[in-house]
Design a protein around this motif. Sequence first.
Motif, mmCIF file in Angstrom:
data_model
loop_
_atom_site.group_PDB
_atom_site.id
_atom_site.type_symbol
_atom_site.label_atom_id
_atom_site.label_comp_id
_atom_site.label_asym_id
_atom_site.label_seq_id
_atom_site.Cartn_x
_atom_site.Cartn_y
_atom_site.Cartn_z
ATOM 1 N N ALA A 74 26.906 -21.026 38.660
ATOM 2 C CA ALA A 74 26.777 -20.615 37.320
ATOM 3 C C ALA A 74 25.327 -20.275 37.146
ATOM 4 C CB ALA A 74 27.250 -21.550 36.245
ATOM 5 N N THR A 75 25.320 -19.680 37.229
ATOM 6 C CA THR A 75 23.927 -19.352 36.937
ATOM 7 C C THR A 75 23.520 -20.130 35.699
ATOM 8 O OG1 THR A 75 24.119 -17.169 37.853
ATOM 9 C CG2 THR A 75 22.293 -17.499 36.332
ATOM 10 N N VAL A 76 22.392 -20.831 35.719
ATOM 11 C CA VAL A 76 22.000 -21.670 34.604
ATOM 12 C C VAL A 76 20.932 -20.941 33.802
ATOM 13 C CG1 VAL A 76 21.186 -23.947 33.943
ATOM 14 C CG2 VAL A 76 22.536 -23.671 35.996
ATOM 15 N N ALA A 77 21.383 -20.264 32.778
ATOM 16 C CA ALA A 77 20.467 -19.416 32.035
ATOM 17 C C ALA A 77 19.369 -20.224 31.365
ATOM 18 C CB ALA A 77 21.242 -18.628 30.972
ATOM 19 N N ALA A 78 19.731 -21.416 30.869
ATOM 20 C CA ALA A 78 18.744 -22.207 30.150
ATOM 21 C C ALA A 78 17.672 -22.754 31.065
ATOM 22 C CB ALA A 78 19.428 -23.360 29.424
ATOM 23 N N PRO B 69 21.683 -22.965 40.738
ATOM 24 C CA PRO B 69 22.131 -24.009 41.641
ATOM 25 C C PRO B 69 23.041 -23.439 42.709
ATOM 26 C CG PRO B 69 22.425 -24.653 39.349
ATOM 27 C CD PRO B 69 22.087 -23.203 39.363
ATOM 28 N N ALA B 70 23.063 -24.098 43.857
ATOM 29 C CA ALA B 70 23.896 -23.642 44.961
ATOM 30 C C ALA B 70 25.355 -23.599 44.579
ATOM 31 C CB ALA B 70 23.699 -24.546 46.173
ATOM 32 N N SER B 71 25.772 -24.448 43.631
ATOM 33 C CA SER B 71 27.178 -24.526 43.250
ATOM 34 C C SER B 71 27.622 -23.384 42.356
ATOM 35 C CB SER B 71 27.442 -25.847 42.521
ATOM 36 O OG SER B 71 26.716 -25.888 41.321
ATOM 37 N N ALA B 72 26.667 -22.653 41.781
ATOM 38 C CA ALA B 72 27.031 -21.611 40.832
ATOM 39 C C ALA B 72 27.497 -20.373 41.575
ATOM 40 C CB ALA B 72 25.842 -21.280 39.933
ATOM 41 N N THR B 73 28.763 -20.037 41.400
ATOM 42 C CA THR B 73 29.299 -18.875 42.093
ATOM 43 C C THR B 73 29.680 -17.762 41.130
ATOM 44 O OG1 THR B 73 31.523 -19.824 42.024
ATOM 45 C CG2 THR B 73 30.197 -20.290 43.965
ATOM 46 N N VAL B 74 29.779 -18.058 39.822
ATOM 47 C CA VAL B 74 30.133 -17.064 38.830
ATOM 48 C C VAL B 74 29.096 -17.114 37.721
ATOM 49 C CG1 VAL B 74 31.884 -16.309 37.188
ATOM 50 C CG2 VAL B 74 32.583 -17.350 39.355
ATOM 51 N N ALA B 75 28.526 -15.960 37.390
ATOM 52 C CA ALA B 75 27.529 -15.913 36.323
ATOM 53 C C ALA B 75 28.184 -16.252 34.990
ATOM 54 C CB ALA B 75 26.894 -14.530 36.275
#
Length: 471
Positions: free
Chosen positions: A21-25, A30-36
């Motif tokens: 997830a991309t962490v916008a804030a 993070p490596a776990s983020a696969t979908v924005a």
Amino acid sequence: MPSHASKLSRRAFGGVVGASATVAALGTTPASATVAERPFRAAPGRSAKRPNILFILGDDLGWADLSSYGAPHIKTPNLDRLARQGVRFTDAYSGSATCSPTRFSLYTGRYPGRTKGGLAEPIADRSVGLDPNHPTLASLLRGAGYATALIGKWHCGYLPDYSPTKSGWDEFFGNFGGALEYYSKLGLGGEYDLYEGDVREGDAEYKDLRYYTRILTERASEYVRRDHRGKPWLLNLNFTTPHWPWIADGDEEESAEVVRRIKAGDGRALFHDDGGSVEKYTQMVQDLDRSVGQVLKALKESGQEKDTLVFFASDNGGERFSYNWPLSGNKASLQEGGIRVPTIVRWPARLDGGQVSHEPVFTPDWTATLLEIGGARPDRAHPLDGTSLAGYLLRGERLPERALFWRVRGERAVRRGNWKYYRGKGGKDQLFDLSADRREQADRAADEPKVLAELKAVWERTDKELLPYPA
């Protein structure tokens, strides 16, 4: 099964779920983020029946302790998946900075200082608790036709005067106190603190001496799989993980040492001042993640996933080994690190996944929200301090700007929009623009005296409505 398990509960294995997830804030990925993630947008017009409510609390879990919130060393794939399937809140707060006041704010939907029990930070003796005559989230939803249960940590008063079953929950299985040793179930006073309803297991025909998180996970899995005879249900699942003592599943030698010290009269044994590490804490958080994953698997297999609102958060900010960057402060403080908490909401029937919200919200808001969604009316004699988010989440309504208020002994805080007024134990009034300074290092009080005066006045007006702290 550990060798020290004796006479396991007659239902101990009834709901076993395989361990498996991309962490916008933040400006990090993070490596776990696969979908924005995309900014939150309601999807009005969908119809759905009243949802089941699975409300999960971690205990002393820090804001950035999940990989979906930026933790570089903690892997939480199940909670990250929950976030991808729902809405992740970046600016969500607990109702207070310690365990029991936040639980008071959740159960009543009001500031902790409105009730005598909420003034304890946290409850440490039998003199106060949640008044059984006070309406609660559970009692109001039960009145609207919900089945209700609380599994795990209560921490809102002790028997004989206070308990979940006296305050609206049909069923209770868990511990009354603020902490317990994960295997022996010994509490801060050295008592055995695992109850079925209002009966202590040690007084019945069995004890369950396995790792506590395993037991709670099994009980919760059994509850969500159960036939509730057409009723919607509310399950408050209150884990004690990753609260001290720093004992992970399998740490039986460390458990035995802590138990030895408790029985020898060491009043601080459970605080585990000489124990723990970043590595041990990481194990405990990852175990919490696996446990949540097992309960969610049971929910999916029961066929109720679509029509169940799942909420996950922490009861307050992180403690000694928590990863809170870039926030300042920890549990017990009204700095951001003490009250900003990871918060995820999923309801497939009504909310699209892969979304992120930056709206400031706090614990009493969720009480108001769940009552509205569940078709329960608040009690007029005990007006809520939270604002229902149902219009924002489900109908696309704009959430009005309002002030979020906190008070603990020696500290005060108000957030309105991006501005936060804060006074710590040093007595200095400070003002921070959280949109530019989440770490609360650039004091804007001298530059924005009007804003400071307005927020200070808001705090003082609200404080006058609350009970004073006992001398």
